[in-house]
Design a protein around this motif. Structure first.
Motif, PDB file in Angstrom:
ATOM      1  N   THR A 199       7.726  -6.881  -9.004  1.00  0.00           N
ATOM      2  CA  THR A 199       6.341  -6.639  -9.441  1.00  0.00           C
ATOM      3  C   THR A 199       5.567  -5.863  -8.378  1.00  0.00           C
ATOM      4  O   THR A 199       4.827  -4.923  -8.699  1.00  0.00           O
TER       5      THR A 199
ATOM      6  N   ALA B 164       4.357  -1.876  -8.438  1.00  0.00           N
ATOM      7  CA  ALA B 164       2.918  -1.584  -8.342  1.00  0.00           C
ATOM      8  C   ALA B 164       2.648  -0.381  -7.444  1.00  0.00           C
ATOM      9  O   ALA B 164       1.581   0.240  -7.510  1.00  0.00           O
TER      10      ALA B 164
ATOM     11  N   LYS C  85       1.801  -4.873 -13.469  1.00  0.00           N
ATOM     12  CA  LYS C  85       2.906  -5.517 -12.741  1.00  0.00           C
ATOM     13  C   LYS C  85       3.416  -6.794 -13.424  1.00  0.00           C
ATOM     14  O   LYS C  85       4.596  -7.115 -13.326  1.00  0.00           O
TER      15      LYS C  85
END
Lengths: 286, 253
Positions: free
Chosen positions: A248, A252, A260
């Motif tokens: 995640t 990002a 995310k």
């Protein structure tokens, strides 16, 4: 590289939370969707203790106790009465969703909608292996390591931990062996609740600023990490948290950070397609 | 038996017992007794309520009527953990071990009610009885073969030196040679030592060979009972179990 650092911290926070979440699910058979709201309520207790001049790391004990007691109370007075009525498991899941909303928005009604932060800074910064990490982040990683080693030790080497695993594997057989499973389940709520309170506080500390609904979507990451590792598998939870935390945060850096959480679910769906019982789970777990 | 694994037995009895799920009786009007030093078996067709009966004796299924006693103690609807404490060891037909736990951990959970310093001695005693388990102590129970798994399931209940052994189809899914060894060597051995053994067994001939007394269940009731020799001369029993005839039905009330 900095996104890898962020990912590492996110993974550490997520690992603490997921280990408690999956332990709770495995032993008590309750998929407690109110976990996120207990996390943020615990963080606010730590925050208010901290506001009264207590060092944030000492105030954290208040958050841990809040998580433990709130989880125990929730089980004793809400989930257990529902379970005793032999309703379908989904009923308790829906109840937990309702508790989550009440916990989050009830908190918001009390503390208001504004952002708050602990009266402590991130501390000195350290460079190593191309990573830039603050003292606070290093402490969070340290806490995570202690929790993971502690949970491993509990489950593997103590009488209580073995009884927890036995209860998780086969509750009736555990009872036939003399294990008071109701006591084991209550104790599990206390331990997993304490981890929930700890996770909520370090989540808020790491975020810097937070408000009552900050952990509302955290359940998405928890579910992704738990199912990725294998539901009910504490070692799987640790691994799942690492994968979700890193993926995640690294994603990002390349796409809009608002997406995310979507990355977490894509990882989960891909996993469910190829190995529906998770990396560490068995078909029986599923 | 070289090692004292079980204790001298107590009488396990059920009187006028009815038991089942959600208030609906699966078995009813059951009067049975298992005595020390004897193997008492229960046979019957699939669905006759054999497993439900055993589960009700050990607190897993609710007793709706009648009573269950061990020695002088009434254990009707006693929680399973209390039943284990008073010396009744129960091995279910399926789900008889903890698959994610190692063999050693399964035995440790079997000895959960023992003091910490007693557990290792008991594990040694169980391993002396089932030496094959010695080399697989760290293996997960879910990875064992059928025979090994059943040895572990038996070993688990022996950890508490039970006075009464309640065994639900211990030979199910076992190779014939392993099943014979389990019944004739181990299970008969417990009774010869003086323990009480109550056994549900699908293989009627094998059950009769090691039993002192046999109850025949049909439609949730005891439809026949007697010593193996008597049953083997009973045409209804022979037709139903030894000759492959029609399944037994409960007598009409």
């Amino acid at each position: 590289m900095s996104s890898f650092g962020f990912g590492l911290i996110s993974a550490a926070v997520l690992a603490i939370a997921t280990v408690g979440f999956t332990m709770q699910f495995a032993v008590t058979n309750v998929l407690n969707l109110a976990y996120g709201s207990i996390m943020i309520n615990s963080a606010f207790v730590t925050y208010y203790v901290n506001e009264h001049g207590v060092n944030a790391w000492v105030a954290l004990i208040g958050g841990v106790l809040t998580g433990a007691i709130a989880s125990w109370v929730l089980n004793r007075f809400v989930y257990t009465p529902f379970q005793k009525r032999n309703l379908a498991p989904i009923t308790v899941v829906i109840v937990s969703l309702g508790i989550d909303l009440m916990g989050t928005f009830g908190l918001q009604a009390i503390v208001g909608g504004g952002y708050v932060s602990f009266s402590q800074n991130q501390g000195r910064e350290f460079h190593f292996a191309g990573l830039l990490l603050s003292s606070l982040q290093l402490i969070v990683i340290g806490i995570c390591a202690v929790v993971l080693v502690g949970v491993h030790g509990l489950l593997k080497y103590t009488r209580l931990g073995k009884a927890m695993r036995a209860t998780s594997a086969n509750k009736n057989l555990a009872r036939n062996s003399g294990v008071k499973t109701q006591f084991i389940i209550s104790t599990t709520w206390l331990i997993s609740g304490a981890l929930c309170g700890l996770a909520g506080t370090v989540f808020a500390m790491n975020a810097g600023v937070f408000e009552a609904t900050s952990a509302q979507l955290y359940i998405v990451l928890l579910l992704a990490a738990m199912f990725l590792g294998g539901p009910g598998e504490p070692y799987g939870a640790m691994f799942g948290a690492l994968i979700i935390g890193l993926s995640t945060e690294i994603s990002a850096a390349y796409i809009n950070p608002d997406y995310k959480d979507v990355i977490a679910f894509i990882a989960l769906i891909v996993m469910l397609m190829f190995r529906p019982f998770g990396i560490f789970g068995s078909e029986k777990t599923n | 038996m070289s090692v004292e694994l079980s204790k001298k037995g107590l009488i396990l009895s059920a009187t006028g017992l009815a038991a089942g799920y959600d208030g609906r009786a699966i078995v009813s009007g059951i009067n049975i007794e298992a005595t020390p030093g004897k193997v008492v078996s229960i046979v019957g067709p699939n669905g006759s309520g054999k497993s439900t009966l055993l589960k009700s004796l050990v607190g897993v299924v609710k007793v709706l009527d009648g009573s269950v006693k061990v020695g002088e103690k009434t254990i009707t609807n006693m929680p399973p953990e209390e039943v284990a404490k008073i010396g009744v060891g129960y091995v279910p037909q399926i789900d008889d071990v903890f698959p994610p736990l190692s063999v050693k951990e399964n035995l440790e959970i079997g000895g959960y009610l023992l003091k910490r310093n007693e557990i290792h001695g008991r594990i040694d005693a169980v391993l002396e009885f089932f030496p094959k388990l010695k080399v697989m102590m760290s293996r997960k129970a879910g990875k064992l073969s059928g025979g090994e798994r059943k040895m572990l399931a038996m070993g688990r209940v022996l950890m508490l030196s039970p006075s009464v052994l309640v065994l639900d189809e211990p030979t199910a899914n076992l190779a014939p040679i392993v099943a014979t060894q389990l019944l004739e060597e181990y299970i008969r051995g417990f009774a010869d030592f003086g323990s009480t053994v109550l056994l549900v067994e699908q293989r009627a001939k094998a059950a009769l060979r090691i039993s002192d007394h046999t109850y025949v269940l049909g439609g949730g009731r005891v439809v026949l009972e007697g010593a193996p020799g008597d049953l083997q001369n009973n045409p209804i029993f022979v037709e139903s179990f030894l000759g492959g005839g029609a399944a037994l039905r409960a007598p009409k009330e």
